[in-house]
Structures are given as structure tokens and as C-alpha cells.
Design a protein around this motif. Structure first.
Motif, PDB file in Angstrom:
ATOM      1  N   VAL A 199      69.936  66.140 161.914  1.00  0.00           N
ATOM      2  CA  VAL A 199      68.499  65.951 161.774  1.00  0.00           C
ATOM      3  C   VAL A 199      67.917  65.146 162.928  1.00  0.00           C
ATOM      4  O   VAL A 199      66.770  65.347 163.330  1.00  0.00           O
ATOM      5  CB  VAL A 199      68.184  65.274 160.419  1.00  0.00           C
ATOM      6  N   GLN A 200      68.724  64.255 163.525  1.00  0.00           N
ATOM      7  CA  GLN A 200      68.225  63.462 164.649  1.00  0.00           C
ATOM      8  C   GLN A 200      67.981  64.329 165.884  1.00  0.00           C
ATOM      9  O   GLN A 200      67.036  64.090 166.646  1.00  0.00           O
ATOM     10  CB  GLN A 200      69.202  62.325 164.973  1.00  0.00           C
ATOM     11  N   VAL A 201      68.832  65.314 166.096  1.00  0.00           N
ATOM     12  CA  VAL A 201      68.619  66.250 167.212  1.00  0.00           C
ATOM     13  C   VAL A 201      67.327  67.021 166.997  1.00  0.00           C
ATOM     14  O   VAL A 201      66.507  67.181 167.910  1.00  0.00           O
ATOM     15  CB  VAL A 201      69.818  67.207 167.349  1.00  0.00           C
ATOM     16  N   LEU A 202      67.116  67.502 165.779  1.00  0.00           N
ATOM     17  CA  LEU A 202      65.914  68.276 165.469  1.00  0.00           C
ATOM     18  C   LEU A 202      64.657  67.410 165.584  1.00  0.00           C
ATOM     19  O   LEU A 202      63.611  67.876 166.066  1.00  0.00           O
ATOM     20  CB  LEU A 202      66.024  68.870 164.065  1.00  0.00           C
ATOM     21  N   LEU A 203      64.757  66.155 165.151  1.00  0.00           N
ATOM     22  CA  LEU A 203      63.612  65.249 165.277  1.00  0.00           C
ATOM     23  C   LEU A 203      63.273  64.989 166.741  1.00  0.00           C
ATOM     24  O   LEU A 203      62.097  64.946 167.125  1.00  0.00           O
ATOM     25  CB  LEU A 203      63.901  63.926 164.558  1.00  0.00           C
ATOM     26  N   ALA A 204      64.299  64.818 167.575  1.00  0.00           N
ATOM     27  CA  ALA A 204      64.069  64.586 169.001  1.00  0.00           C
ATOM     28  C   ALA A 204      63.375  65.791 169.639  1.00  0.00           C
ATOM     29  O   ALA A 204      62.460  65.633 170.462  1.00  0.00           O
ATOM     30  CB  ALA A 204      65.387  64.292 169.711  1.00  0.00           C
ATOM     31  N   MET A 205      63.794  66.992 169.250  1.00  0.00           N
ATOM     32  CA  MET A 205      63.161  68.197 169.790  1.00  0.00           C
ATOM     33  C   MET A 205      61.727  68.338 169.301  1.00  0.00           C
ATOM     34  O   MET A 205      60.842  68.769 170.052  1.00  0.00           O
ATOM     35  CB  MET A 205      63.980  69.429 169.409  1.00  0.00           C
ATOM     36  N   ALA A 206      61.478  67.974 168.052  1.00  0.00           N
ATOM     37  CA  ALA A 206      60.106  68.017 167.539  1.00  0.00           C
ATOM     38  C   ALA A 206      59.232  67.015 168.277  1.00  0.00           C
ATOM     39  O   ALA A 206      58.049  67.287 168.566  1.00  0.00           O
ATOM     40  CB  ALA A 206      60.108  67.724 166.039  1.00  0.00           C
ATOM     41  N   MET A 207      59.794  65.840 168.603  1.00  0.00           N
ATOM     42  CA  MET A 207      59.055  64.859 169.406  1.00  0.00           C
ATOM     43  C   MET A 207      58.713  65.442 170.770  1.00  0.00           C
ATOM     44  O   MET A 207      57.614  65.213 171.313  1.00  0.00           O
ATOM     45  CB  MET A 207      59.877  63.578 169.588  1.00  0.00           C
ATOM     46  N   THR A 208      59.628  66.202 171.337  1.00  0.00           N
ATOM     47  CA  THR A 208      59.397  66.837 172.636  1.00  0.00           C
ATOM     48  C   THR A 208      58.238  67.813 172.556  1.00  0.00           C
ATOM     49  O   THR A 208      57.337  67.814 173.406  1.00  0.00           O
ATOM     50  CB  THR A 208      60.670  67.563 173.101  1.00  0.00           C
ATOM     51  N   VAL A 209      58.240  68.666 171.527  1.00  0.00           N
ATOM     52  CA  VAL A 209      57.179  69.663 171.362  1.00  0.00           C
ATOM     53  C   VAL A 209      55.820  68.985 171.234  1.00  0.00           C
ATOM     54  O   VAL A 209      54.853  69.338 171.934  1.00  0.00           O
ATOM     55  CB  VAL A 209      57.447  70.557 170.135  1.00  0.00           C
ATOM     56  N   LEU A 210      55.724  67.986 170.350  1.00  0.00           N
ATOM     57  CA  LEU A 210      54.439  67.345 170.088  1.00  0.00           C
ATOM     58  C   LEU A 210      54.009  66.411 171.223  1.00  0.00           C
ATOM     59  O   LEU A 210      52.843  66.416 171.640  1.00  0.00           O
ATOM     60  CB  LEU A 210      54.503  66.560 168.776  1.00  0.00           C
ATOM     61  N   GLY A 211      54.956  65.614 171.733  1.00  0.00           N
ATOM     62  CA  GLY A 211      54.613  64.651 172.775  1.00  0.00           C
ATOM     63  C   GLY A 211      54.149  65.317 174.049  1.00  0.00           C
ATOM     64  O   GLY A 211      53.070  65.008 174.584  1.00  0.00           O
ATOM     65  N   PHE A 212      54.927  66.263 174.540  1.00  0.00           N
ATOM     66  CA  PHE A 212      54.537  66.928 175.790  1.00  0.00           C
ATOM     67  C   PHE A 212      53.395  67.899 175.546  1.00  0.00           C
ATOM     68  O   PHE A 212      52.587  68.165 176.439  1.00  0.00           O
ATOM     69  CB  PHE A 212      55.745  67.624 176.407  1.00  0.00           C
ATOM     70  N   GLY A 213      53.322  68.433 174.327  1.00  0.00           N
ATOM     71  CA  GLY A 213      52.179  69.269 173.982  1.00  0.00           C
ATOM     72  C   GLY A 213      50.878  68.502 174.096  1.00  0.00           C
ATOM     73  O   GLY A 213      49.851  69.056 174.505  1.00  0.00           O
ATOM     74  N   GLY A 214      50.904  67.216 173.747  1.00  0.00           N
ATOM     75  CA  GLY A 214      49.711  66.395 173.883  1.00  0.00           C
ATOM     76  C   GLY A 214      49.186  66.356 175.303  1.00  0.00           C
ATOM     77  O   GLY A 214      47.975  66.394 175.542  1.00  0.00           O
ATOM     78  N   VAL A 215      50.104  66.303 176.264  1.00  0.00           N
ATOM     79  CA  VAL A 215      49.711  66.283 177.678  1.00  0.00           C
ATOM     80  C   VAL A 215      49.018  67.587 178.065  1.00  0.00           C
ATOM     81  O   VAL A 215      47.925  67.585 178.651  1.00  0.00           O
ATOM     82  CB  VAL A 215      50.939  66.053 178.578  1.00  0.00           C
ATOM     83  N   PHE A 216      49.631  68.705 177.721  1.00  0.00           N
ATOM     84  CA  PHE A 216      49.112  69.992 178.195  1.00  0.00           C
ATOM     85  C   PHE A 216      47.905  70.481 177.412  1.00  0.00           C
ATOM     86  O   PHE A 216      47.207  71.388 177.867  1.00  0.00           O
ATOM     87  CB  PHE A 216      50.234  71.035 178.213  1.00  0.00           C
ATOM     88  N   ALA A 217      47.642  69.906 176.243  1.00  0.00           N
ATOM     89  CA  ALA A 217      46.398  70.240 175.546  1.00  0.00           C
ATOM     90  C   ALA A 217      45.213  69.884 176.432  1.00  0.00           C
ATOM     91  O   ALA A 217      44.225  70.633 176.516  1.00  0.00           O
ATOM     92  CB  ALA A 217      46.319  69.486 174.222  1.00  0.00           C
ATOM     93  N   ALA A 218      45.302  68.745 177.113  1.00  0.00           N
ATOM     94  CA  ALA A 218      44.218  68.301 177.990  1.00  0.00           C
ATOM     95  C   ALA A 218      44.299  68.949 179.369  1.00  0.00           C
ATOM     96  O   ALA A 218      43.291  69.448 179.897  1.00  0.00           O
ATOM     97  CB  ALA A 218      44.253  66.782 178.127  1.00  0.00           C
TER      98      ALA A 218
END
Length: 402
Positions: A199-218
Motif C-alpha cells: 500500500v505504501q508503493v501505491l500511496l507514493a504513486m498516487a502522491m506523484t499523480v496528484l502532486g505533479f498534476g497540480g503543477v501541470f494544471a496551471a
């Protein structure tokens, strides 16, 4: 830092250039092939999809060979794809060339992250990963603007020919500087796949999707936002993107340095600050000076998350990290695609060109929440989660010593 990291950074520079330079050359490519701009946009979409699907595919195919040889094969694929793009007689052929080049992207950064981490002491791993990713960030400051200028001046085919030449330099550098690191004994495909049960691997990947997604939304909608809201001229967008790239370079290096000291606190600070800055961008976008400063901060805070997120995946899947590392690169691209779609959606419903900043802030805040949950679960379990592969491989024994 070992010289081998320079070879990996050169490869990353070429990959970063070919990924983003096409955005500035779409009118030229569309004009040459007689297609519309939206149709030419498939060259961007096709590349992103190639990264997402190519990352796990190429990594799985590479489980039978040494990591150095796989990196060399990936650079060969990258060279072939860019040469095909440069020489393509028809739009469909160029699209194939873009997809071929994209297949090397995720696996190169995924395997390269593992190799970079293995080249240095345990307390320097995130810094080594950051050094490799410096090639990607510098590409946005140097490679993309120069590639766009060359493409607009003497032809876009020349740009892709130069990118292919960069790939040749990267290939030679890997062959000469990266040590021959044999395929880890005892680690099989089923062990690599077992990482995704963690679950920690999956959480880290979800953080990647949302965190970097925040950058590219703008950043995806930076051109209309800056020209229609801030009042910049069309030609100013190029140097604003250079500011974004400079922020990326600084944030990447800082993120790597501090992630080696305190990984989770680094994620808390960078993701929290990113959410705040993106929210403030809805206000600062109305002022030229403040918007320029904000764009640089978004680049810095966004890429400050990359080394710690990549290292987080390596740490949590340390028994068999290669596939998880490569898939996490695909997660960055998934975040890009998701945020670009959401940002376009809020503009389409009439909320204005600054509305994607709120989307980005919400995504970054979501990533911060996941980081807090991940750390809480880790404390509850009393120790970092690991993957049990059923074999006492050299990688596992080294992880125990670390």
C-alpha cells in the motif's frame, strides 16, 4: 557524485527536450503535413500515452538483461524514434516515430533511478536521483527554447535530428561511464509485480499523480493565462517558461538534497507550499511581476517533490524496485494528462483562465493529505513497509544493511 550520473543526465536532457519541444513546433509540423493543429496535437498525446504504457512494458522486457545494457538499448530506441520523426515522409510515420521514442522514456528514468541510487552511499541516493533528473529540468531551460528556435528558423526536422545526436552522445556516455551492473540474482518478474501489493508503493504513486498534476494544471494553460489575464505579449511566454524551467532546476536539486536528510518532512513542506502558491496564483496572475515570480516558484516547488517521491517508491519496493520505479515515471505523465483535462474542463464551463490554478491547488493538497496518511500508516506498522520477495538477493541484503 560519480561521472556515470553525467551520462544519465545527458540521456535525460535528450528525452526532456524531445518530450516538450514539439509543443513549440506544432504549427510548423502541421503546416508541413497539411493537418490541423488539433491533429498535430496527437504527437503530444501519443507521446504521453507511449510513456504510460511503455514504462512497464519495456521494464518487464528488460528483466532478462543487465541494467546497463537495458539503458543502452533504451537510448538506441530513443535515437531510432527521433530519426524516424526527423525523416518521416507522412504525418502517420512521424506519429509512429514519436511513440517509438516515448517507449524509452519511462523505463529509462525508472531504471536510471535505480542505477543512480546504487552508484552512491545510502545517504546520497535522493541526491543522485536528482542529479539524473537535472538533465530533464535543464532541457526545459536550454534544450526546449533552443530546439524551438532552430525548428522555427531552419526547420523542425533539424531539431529532431539534433535530439537524435544527443541520444548518441548519451548512449556513448552510458557505454563508457556506467559500470557493468549485472541483473540482480533472485529477483524475478513476480517479485517486481509483488511491489504493487504494498500500500505504501501505491500511496507514493498516487502522491506523484496528484502532486505533479497540480503543477501541470496551471502550466498547461500558462499561455492564455499570461496573455489574457496578466497582459503579457505572446512572445513573452517563451521567457516565462524559461523562468519555470529555472525553478525546476533549483527545486530538483534542493529536493534531492533535503530528501536524503528528511524525506517525509520534505514532502510535507513542498506539497503544502505548492498548494498555497497555486491557490495564490489566481490572484498574482493579474500582475506581471508577481505572476513571473509565481511561475518560478511553481517550477521549484513542483520539482522539489520529484526526488523524494521517486526515492519513496524505491525505499518501499527496495527488494524489487525497477518496475515500480518505471511505473512511477508513468504516474507523472498520468498526472499531467489528468490535470490538463481538468484544467480545460473548468475553463470550458466559463470559470476563466485562472480557474486551473484552483484545480492544481486542490490536487497538490490531495497529495499532501496522502503523504500524511502514508506516514501515519508507517508509524502504526512500526517500520517502513517492504516487499518480501522470497529470496535473499544481493539487493535485499544491501537494503538490510542500509
Amino acid at each position: 557524485m560519480p561521472l556515470a550520473l553525467l551520462a544519465l543526465a545527458i540521456g535525460a536532457f535528450g528525452i526532456g527536450t524531445t518530450e516538450f519541444v514539439i509543443m513549440g513546433l506544432l504549427p510548423e509540423v502541421a503546416g508541413d503535413y497539411g493537418v490541423s493543429i488539433p491533429t498535430a496535437g496527437y504527437l503530444v498525446t501519443g507521446y504521453a500515452l507511449g510513456v504510460m504504457f511503455g514504462a512497464p512494458l519495456m521494464t518487464v522486457l528488460g528483466t532478462k538483461v543487465s541494467r546497463k545494457r537495458m539503458l543502452m538499448l533504451l537510448m538506441g530506441l530513443f535515437i531510432a524514434g527521433n530519426l524516424l520523426s526527423a525523416l518521416a515522409p507522412a504525418f502517420g510515420v512521424m506519429l509512429i516515430g514519436r511513440i517509438v521514442a516515448s517507449l524509452a522514456h519511462g523505463a529509462f528514468f525508472g531504471i536510471g533511478s535505480v542505477v543512480a541510487a546504487d552508484l552512491v552511499a545510502p545517504d546520497k541516493k535522493a541526491g543522485a536521483i536528482a542529479m539524473m533528473f537535472t538533465g530533464l529540468t535543464v532541457a526545459n531551460v536550454v534544450g526546449v527554447p533552443l530546439g524551438t528556435l532552430v525548428g522555427q528558423s531552419v526547420g523542425w526536422r533539424v531539431t529532431f535530428g539534433i535530439v537524435a545526436a544527443l541520444g548518441v552522445i548519451g548512449l556513448i556516455g552510458i557505454a563508457r561511464l556506467v559500470p557493468d551492473m549485472p541483473k540482480p540474482e533472485g529477483v524475478r518478474l513476480r517479485h517486481e509485480l509483488a511491489a504493487f501489493k504494498n500500500v505504501q508503493v501505491l500511496l507514493a504513486m498516487a502522491m506523484t499523480v496528484l502532486g505533479f498534476g497540480g503543477v501541470f494544471a496551471a502550466i498547461t494553460y500558462i499561455a492564455p493565462m499570461m496573455t489574457h489575464v496578466a497582459g503579457f505579449a505572446d512572445g513573452s511566454v517563451t521567457w516565462l517558461l524559461v523562468l519555470f524551467g529555472l525553478g525546476m532546476v533549483g527545486g530538483n536539486l534542493i529536493g534531492g538534497k533535503f530528501a536524503d536528510r528528511a524525506l517525509m518532512p520534505m514532502l510535507y513542506v513542498s506539497l503544502g507550499a505548492l498548494a498555497v502558491v497555486l491557490a495564490l496564483f489566481t490572484l498574482t496572475a493579474h500582475d506581471k511581476v508577481l505572476s513571473a515570480v509565481t511561475i518560478a516558484l511553481i517550477g521549484a516547488l513542483g520539482f522539489a517533490t520529484v526526488p523524494p517521491l521517486q526515492k519513496r517508491v524505491l525505499d518501499q519496493a527496495h527488494g524489487a524496485p525497477t518496475l515500480a520505479s518505471a511505473v512511477n515515471i508513468g504516474a507523472f505523465n498520468l498526472g499531467n494528462a489528468l490535470s490538463a483535462w481538468l484544467g480545460g474542463l473548468v475553463i470550458a464551463v466559463g470559470l476563466g483562465y485562472t480557474a486551473p490554478n484552483w484545480v492544481g491547488a486542490a490536487l497538490a493538497a490531495g497529495a499532501l493529505l496522502l503523504a500524511v496518511v502514508s506516514a501515519a500508516l508507517e508509524r502504526r506498522d512500526g517500520a517502513p513497509s517492504t516487499v518480501v520477495t522470497g529470496s535473499a538477493s544481493a539487493e535485499q541484503r544491501a537494503a538490510v544493511h542500509h
